[in-house]
Write an enzyme that holds these catalytic residues in place. Sequence first.
Site, short mmCIF file in Angstrom:
data_model
loop_
_atom_site.label_atom_id
_atom_site.label_comp_id
_atom_site.label_asym_id
_atom_site.label_seq_id
_atom_site.Cartn_x
_atom_site.Cartn_y
_atom_site.Cartn_z
N ASP A 26 0.81 -1.21 0.00
CA ASP A 26 0.00 0.00 0.00
C ASP A 26 0.85 1.27 0.00
O ASP A 26 0.52 2.25 -0.67
CB ASP A 26 -0.93 0.01 1.21
CG ASP A 26 -2.04 -1.04 1.08
OD1 ASP A 26 -2.45 -1.32 -0.06
OD2 ASP A 26 -2.49 -1.57 2.11
N GLY A 27 1.95 1.27 0.76
CA GLY A 27 2.81 2.45 0.82
C GLY A 27 3.41 2.79 -0.53
O GLY A 27 3.44 3.95 -0.94
N ARG B 1 2.73 6.00 -2.98
CA ARG B 1 3.83 6.76 -3.57
C ARG B 1 3.63 6.87 -5.09
O ARG B 1 3.82 7.93 -5.68
CB ARG B 1 5.16 6.07 -3.26
CG ARG B 1 6.38 6.75 -3.84
CD ARG B 1 7.63 5.97 -3.52
NE ARG B 1 8.78 6.46 -4.24
CZ ARG B 1 9.71 5.70 -4.79
NH1 ARG B 1 9.62 4.37 -4.68
NH2 ARG B 1 10.73 6.22 -5.44
N ASN C 136 -6.43 8.70 -0.31
CA ASN C 136 -7.18 7.95 0.71
C ASN C 136 -7.79 8.86 1.76
O ASN C 136 -9.00 8.90 1.92
CB ASN C 136 -6.26 6.93 1.39
CG ASN C 136 -6.15 5.64 0.63
OD1 ASN C 136 -6.91 5.38 -0.30
ND2 ASN C 136 -5.19 4.80 1.01
N LYS D 182 -2.25 13.43 26.03
CA LYS D 182 -3.56 14.09 26.12
C LYS D 182 -4.34 13.92 24.83
O LYS D 182 -3.77 13.73 23.76
CB LYS D 182 -3.38 15.58 26.42
CG LYS D 182 -2.82 15.86 27.81
CD LYS D 182 -2.82 17.35 28.10
CE LYS D 182 -2.32 17.63 29.52
NZ LYS D 182 -2.32 19.09 29.82
N ASP E 252 -8.55 10.93 19.71
CA ASP E 252 -7.21 10.64 19.20
C ASP E 252 -7.00 11.23 17.82
O ASP E 252 -5.87 11.40 17.37
CB ASP E 252 -6.97 9.12 19.14
CG ASP E 252 -6.73 8.52 20.51
OD1 ASP E 252 -6.57 9.29 21.48
OD2 ASP E 252 -6.70 7.28 20.62
N TYR F 261 -7.52 3.75 6.45
CA TYR F 261 -7.50 4.20 7.84
C TYR F 261 -8.91 4.41 8.37
O TYR F 261 -9.23 4.07 9.52
CB TYR F 261 -6.69 5.50 7.92
CG TYR F 261 -6.25 5.92 9.30
CD1 TYR F 261 -6.52 5.14 10.43
CD2 TYR F 261 -5.55 7.10 9.49
CE1 TYR F 261 -6.11 5.53 11.69
CE2 TYR F 261 -5.14 7.51 10.75
CZ TYR F 261 -5.42 6.72 11.84
OH TYR F 261 -5.01 7.12 13.09
N ALA F 262 -9.80 4.97 7.55
CA ALA F 262 -11.18 5.21 7.99
C ALA F 262 -11.87 3.91 8.38
O ALA F 262 -12.66 3.87 9.33
CB ALA F 262 -11.97 5.92 6.88
N SER G 196 -10.37 1.21 9.60
CA SER G 196 -9.80 0.81 10.90
C SER G 196 -10.39 1.61 12.05
O SER G 196 -10.47 1.13 13.18
CB SER G 196 -8.28 0.97 10.88
OG SER G 196 -7.70 0.17 9.87
#
Length: 301
Positions: free
Chosen positions: A77-78, A82, A151, A162, A181, A194-195, A197
Amino acid sequence: MTQNRVRTVFLLAHTGRPAAIRSAELVVKGLLRAGIGVRVLEAEARDLPLPGEVELVGEATPQCLDGCELLIVLGGDGTLLRGAEFARASGVPMLGVNLGRVGFLAEAERDDLDKVVDRVVNRAYEVEERMTVDVVVHRNGDIVHTDWALNEAAVQKAGAEKLLEVVLEIDGRPVTGFGCDGIVLSTPTGSTAYAFSAGGPVVWPEVEALLMVPISAHALFAKPLVTSPDSVLAVEVLPHVPPGVLWCDGRRTVELPPGARVEVRRGAVPVRLARLHHASFTDRLVAKFALPVSGWRGAPH
């Protein structure tokens, strides 16, 4: 009589993977055998067993794809993200071959390399456009950073101590605020990244929409939101709180000081992806996540 221009393909590979090195060798040999030129970054060529006919370019810029009909990317994926940077900047379609785990951006797997070469040689592929997002960071009323993502753009806390305190906005109106977070601002393409996950919905690529997905929010109303593709999403980091950080596609990052504002809207420039077959996104989803479908009978005929 004008001479026919030689067809050229640009090859981008994750040379840190032994599988990528072997795959690159197979792809290059197959394309050269068919009379198609291959262009590779000089830095990557040092790690690849390439024949002398391969054209080397020294600098990784969008211009290095000038004259290329296709960008073939070998990796996970990375590496594919790219490659998407090159594809967007140059307008050249990207054909991804997955050498990693899930690889939703990839069109083929390593076992399909012979088919990939054959389809490229015969121009037996179609090109589709994937929506991107443009990202603008404001500070004290001034634009301090611009970026884009295929993405997602993720606003996250900078430290573990915090929560990040934010207020969410859609189309110029406040929606809610909380400590969290982070917030993922995603395209449909990014809904399986990411969404996903973070608990967001899977959105089919042909659906035009923007997603706003909280990450571990400390609030009663912290649900994923799906908006119009023409909406403008904003995340404001509250003043007098610890800073945050912006990540675009997990590759490019910038610090968000207290009071910073991140705006995300539909991107002006899409990423063009080469497709080899017409497999439905549903079948792709089932295959990529190895979803259990035993017992399915289908509609009666």
